[in-house]
Each structure stands twice: as C-alpha cells, then as structure tokens.
Design a protein around this motif. Structure first.
Motif, mmCIF file in Angstrom:
data_model
loop_
_atom_site.group_PDB
_atom_site.id
_atom_site.type_symbol
_atom_site.label_atom_id
_atom_site.label_comp_id
_atom_site.label_asym_id
_atom_site.label_seq_id
_atom_site.Cartn_x
_atom_site.Cartn_y
_atom_site.Cartn_z
ATOM 1 N N ASP A 226 -3.273 3.427 -1.544
ATOM 2 C CA ASP A 226 -3.700 2.027 -1.400
ATOM 3 C C ASP A 226 -4.755 1.904 -0.300
ATOM 4 O O ASP A 226 -5.753 1.187 -0.464
ATOM 5 N N ASP B 250 0.609 -3.158 -4.806
ATOM 6 C CA ASP B 250 0.329 -2.434 -3.564
ATOM 7 C C ASP B 250 -1.149 -2.061 -3.507
ATOM 8 O O ASP B 250 -1.845 -2.284 -2.501
ATOM 9 N N ASP B 254 -4.464 -4.620 -1.641
ATOM 10 C CA ASP B 254 -5.280 -4.020 -0.582
ATOM 11 C C ASP B 254 -6.764 -4.017 -0.940
ATOM 12 O O ASP B 254 -7.615 -4.251 -0.081
HETATM 13 MG MG LIG Z 1 -0.736 -1.536 -0.065
#
Ligand SMILES: [Mg+2]
Ligand SMILES: [Mg+2]
Lengths: 369, 369
Positions: A226, B250, B254
């Motif tokens: 991520d 996730d 981001d």
């Molecule tokens: Mg994340």
C-alpha cells in the motif's frame, strides 16, 4: 545466420492492423539487417472460434510451444459475447499463459517525453519515467484453492479465495527481477504486506534469501504494497524494477501504467522458465490495450504498443539489445516529430493513420542504424 | 441540552499536542455554543504500557465502550520497539477496533484548494477533490483462516492467507456506503475483482441486492479494483463514495490519500453497527498520520488531521452537520489565509506552530458562526 522463430497471433479487432506494422519491421530487419526472423501465423480469440470453434487450436498451441517467441495482438469483441464460456476469446490467452507456464509478467511504465503532458501527473513527476513492474502471473489468490461460494443457509453465503505461494514460485520470480535489474539500473524493490499476510512474510523472506545467495550485487529494498502504491503516485522515478505478487501486481501495474498518461502505448511481456538445454525462456509479447472493436478496420489504431512489444521481444527473447534500444528510440523520435494517431492527437500535431505511423517508425529505425 | 460523551485517547508522540487543539475546540463549543460535550481521557499505546504494562487497560476499554465516540491521537515510537508483541503500542488500537466491532473505515480524500499545488498531480485534477473511500475493516484476507506458513520439506515452504466474506459482512458495509452517499453526492462505486475472485462475485452480488432492496435512490456503479486504481489516478473527481473490501481498501485509500498531496492532513473514522436501542454507532476517529516521534514535543506538529477527525465526529456521531461543515470551512480558510505548519511551509506563507494553528482555527470557527 541465426534463425529466430516467431509465432504471430494477431487476434481480433485492431490486433491484425497493429500486427501488420510489426510485420513491416520484421521484413525490413530481415532484408536490410539479415536478422533471420522466420514467422508463422495462427489464430487466437474470436477469429479462432469462427474458424474452428476453439479460442486457440491444438495445432496453434503446438506452434506457440515450438516458437522462440509469440507476438500476440488482442482478442475479443461484442461479436463473441454469446459464445460458451470455455471458448470465449480470452480463454485463448489464458491457455497460452498456462501451457507455456508464463509466470513472469513484465509491465514497463515508460513516459515518452513528447507525451508527458497527457499524464494527470505533473510533467516533472513523469517525464522520462522508465520503471518496470514485474508481476507474478500464475500463483496467488487468483488461482489458490479453495475458491468457491458456499451456501450457509438463512440467506447467507460465504465467498472464499485462497492466497498461496510456495518458496519455488517466489524464488523464480525474484530471480527474474534481479536479472532484469542487472540490465537496467540494478535496483529491485519487492512489495508485499508482510505485516498482515503470511504469504507476505514468506515472500519477503524468500526474496531476501535469493538476493543474498545469488544477486547481492543488486540493490534490494522492501516496501509494503500500500505504501508502494502511494510512492508510485508521489515520486515514481525512485523505482527501477518492482517485483510483487499476482494481486498486488495487478493493482500496481495499472496504477503505474496510468502515470504515463498513455495507456494505449504500453507493451508487456510474459516469460516462462529457461529451457534446460538452450537456456532460452518461453515468451509472449502483447500490448496492454485491448482489441478496441469500435475502431477496428478503420486504419486509425495506434500500433505503438504492439511495436514496443516487439522491441521487448528483441530485448528479452533474442538479446538484441542494440536493436531494441534503436526501435524504442525510433518510437520516441517520431513522437517528437509531432506524429500522432487519433487517440493521441492534440493541437499543433500531425495526425496520421496506422500504416503511416508504422512506416514512419520503420524509416526512423533505418535512419538511426 | 444533549449530553455528548467523548473519550479522548491522545496516545504517544505528537498525539497529545494535536489533541490539545481539539480540546480547545470542545471547550469553545461548550462555552459559546452550549454543545454539551463531556470528555473523559484515557491512555493508549506506549504511554499506557509505561503506566500499567498494557497497550490499553480494561478500564479504558470500558470507557471506550460507554462513550458516544472515541477520539484517538496516535501511538508508537522507538521507545517501545522492544516491548513484547502482544502489548506493543499498535495492539491498543487493534483491541479498540476489535471490541468495538468497527467494521467500516471511512477515509476521505480531500484536497484543500490552498494546498492543491503540493500534489504530484496537476492542480486541475485534484483541486477541490472530496471523495470518500469506505473500506471494510474487520474481514477479508487479513483475518481469514487458514493463515499460516507450512514447511513442505526439501527447503520448500508454503504461505497461505484466506480471503473470506460472508453475506452479512458485505451487506452491512454496503448499507453504510449508501447511507453516507445520501449525505453527499448520492453516488456509490463498488470495487472488487469478480472476474478472478469468488469473494468478488459475492461482493458484487450482495452490494447490488442491498442497493435494490433499500437504496435504489442512490446511483450505484461497479468497477474492477485495478481499473479503480487507474481511474483514481486519471480523474478522481468522477467518484463520490467508493466501497471496497479490506485489502483493496488498504491499497486504494492510500493511493487516494496521496492524490491530495498532504497525507498529514487527512482524518479518518471507523464505525461499528448501530446500537439496537439508540440507533447510534460505536465510533473512533483518528488522523491518518502516525505519532511522528521525531518532532514530538517541539510545538511544530500539524494539528489539522486531528481537528478534521473531530469534524468527522461531529458529522457522523452527533449529526452536527452544520458544525462539521463550519469546522471544515475554518480549516480551509486558515490555509487560504496563508497559515502553514512547518510540514506544509512554502514560500510566501506564514509559518505557525501547533497551538497558533489551533487558535486560528478556533477563531475562524467562531467568526464563521
Ligand atoms: Mg493502507
Ligand atoms: Mg490489472
């Protein structure tokens, strides 16, 4: 003279038009540079279904297995929306990937300087970008078992997929990453989620071990996937080769592609294991774009992703590094000259069709030789 | 006068400094606007470990369960690198999420006009961006079993994670998505990979059924998660609410955060199921940034993400929509006035510390009332 066996699978939609421009290049390289390419042609996708009711025939599969490299155009279109699932156009590509065991998917994200303005990112962030996302293609959550939907009763169902990676799968893709890095800027960043996934823990460990055992000359870093997505958006030029699993690679390669602002321009390669005798890998090269049936047959398709895929073929299947560099330079150069197919057209540029773009790249290649 | 019970958990690093600015706001709203907030305070993270050897005590957990909302600062720092795994600072947050059953993680990606230039994307792509990524937080591949590394012998290991979603888990997060959309631009985009994942097939089906049964006034679209990542980079303003699973959320939250160019500015909320009697949801609000131990105690931390988290608290826990709007406007307005904490400082702007930034927002809030 070396003999280089290519199987051409133009496929459907704009595939044949784009492939025609690659054929010109092959003919020119044979005639003018003694390149020794031998080409065969086959059917894949909807056109294969029309011809013999399969998305790829056993005979064409045999040709693919025997070739040094396969060049693949694109498959599918509304004409085949109703065909049975197991013979749908995409099944031809999946069969090729599976039987050729193409576990390593190379997705370069290249931003041609002449096109930097078309990105949604600031020009200074993407101009000259040249990174390579290496995606594991035959393992992970898209293939692991159990993979099912269970009826729990009371109107409740449970959907299950299984992410599985074995040591050898991670080792072989890591090996490809390090080898590719050595031909580039010698940097690998491995991405996973070891903080929440056991497969990520194993991934990180095996990549580190492979590095230590055989590739310690290459710079290796690890990043959570991520955070990796974030960093691709923030400052993508920090990367050289990114190696990651099937699912994260699916996401990250597309984010990286979009950075370049010209999705229709991007090539890809899928490589298998090296042959025990010859050391050469089975390989399939294809543009990232689809078959674009809406513009097929009009002579306006952009052949650059297909031609850039052929440049990858020169580089990775035939080690013709100089020729690959020259072909990529020829592409960049015609763009700098202002030539644009309709999908890239902007004010002040010169609009050209598919064949004119191909001709210009052929001419530029010869001029650069 | 309504009584509104808040538990403040400032935590470690810059957490207490940022929380101090929220306390000013609470005091002002009580004194000048009769808001009726009652606050308690507790320990979480490293400071809790120092006090009593746990990352959060049972007594503070009880307070969290009894509060209308929890405001959480940040946890962790090098001081606690060596503490046992089960009492590490992050464990306090995980316990809160688990026992409060906070299944819905709200991650707004907001780009303040005054800061649009700090993004790596072109200003016109992100200026005024206001989208909400809704991530399922308690299910999926990070929690499913089996989750293990097996030794297969011969130097081979197998890493396994299991992606599991049940109908009820998808239903409840979809419900939150549609309800949130109704308070915004009334659009939901659901993202999954139904083309390769069975959990994605179920996800899409349940979201569509939930929509049809109870929320057909909301516009619903579906997108493959990798295409969603692309579209976030290409033209993020096309979205309003994006709802997706734990893993894709996730990644995508981001990427979306990075679009705004000011990661340190972003708030988040995590919501539980509505109480059967009162209809109110358990809720925890926290900035996306971490505890930044390197700058803690210097009075230079940016309190805006913490203050924006409190604005989310006003909106989602207390339905104080007008007050939330006003607070968000106050933040945007002090930025337009040129005030900047050090992390945001650029030429021509006025650098201020944590308390001066908080004071300016308090004053602006009152001026806007
Ligand atoms: Mg994340
Ligand atoms: Mg993809």
């Amino acid at each position: 003279m070396a003999t280089r066996k290519l199987l051409l699978l133009p496929g459907d939609g704009i595939g044949p038009e784009a492939m025609a421009e690659v054929k010109k290049l092959i003919d020119m390289m044979n005639a003018d540079f003694n390149a020794g390419f031998e080409t065969e042609e086959g059917l894949v996708g909807g056109c294969a279904y029309d011809a013999h009711g399969q998305s790829i025939s056993d005979a064409d599969m045999d040709k693919a297995m025997a070739a040094d490299a396969v060049l693949f155009g694109a498959v599918g279109g509304p004409k085949w929306d109703g065909v049975p699932y197991e013979v749908r156009p995409e099944a031809g590509l999946l069969r090729l990937r599976k039987e050729m065991e193409l576990f390593a998917n190379l997705r370069p994200a290249i931003c041609y300087p002449a096109l930097a303005a078309t990105s949604s990112l600031k020009p200074e962030v993407v101009e000259g970008l040249d990174i390579l996302i290496l995606r594991e293609l035959t393992g992970g959550v898209y293939f692991g078992e159990p993979k099912e939907i269970i009826d729990l009763g009371n109107g409740q169902k449970r959907g299950i997929d299984t992410q599985v990676y074995d040591t050898y799968e991670i080792e072989r893709i890591a090996g490809v990453a390090f080898e590719l890095a050595r031909t580039r800027s010698n940097k690998v960043c491995s991405m996973e989620k070891h903080n929440v996934m056991k497969s990520g823990v194993l991934w990180k460990e095996v990549v580190a071990n492979t590095h230590k055992a055989k590739y310690s000359d290459v710079e290796l870093t690890h990043m959570l996937a991520d955070a990796g997505g974030m960093q691709l958006v923030r400052w993508p030029k920090q990367f050289d080769v990114i190696v990651t699993d099937n699912l994260f690679g699916d996401m990250l390669s597309d984010v990286a592609a979009m950075l370049t602002g010209s999705l229709g321009m991007l090539p890809s390669a899928s490589l298998g294991a090296p042959d025990e005798k010859t050391g050469s890998r089975k390989a399939l090269y294809e543009p990232v774009h689809g078959s674009a049936p809406d513009i097929a047959g009009q002579g306006i398709a952009n052949p650059i992703a297909m031609i850039a895929s052929f440049a990858m073929c020169l580089r990775y299947s035939f080690n013709m590094v100089e020729e690959a560099d020259r072909l990529e330079k020829a592409i960049a150069s015609v763009l700098e000259d202002g030539l644009r197919t309709r999908d890239l057209m902007s004010e002040g540029m010169t609009e050209v069709g598919t064949t004119a773009m191909g001709d210009a790249i052929v001419a530029k290649y010869k001029a650069l030789a």
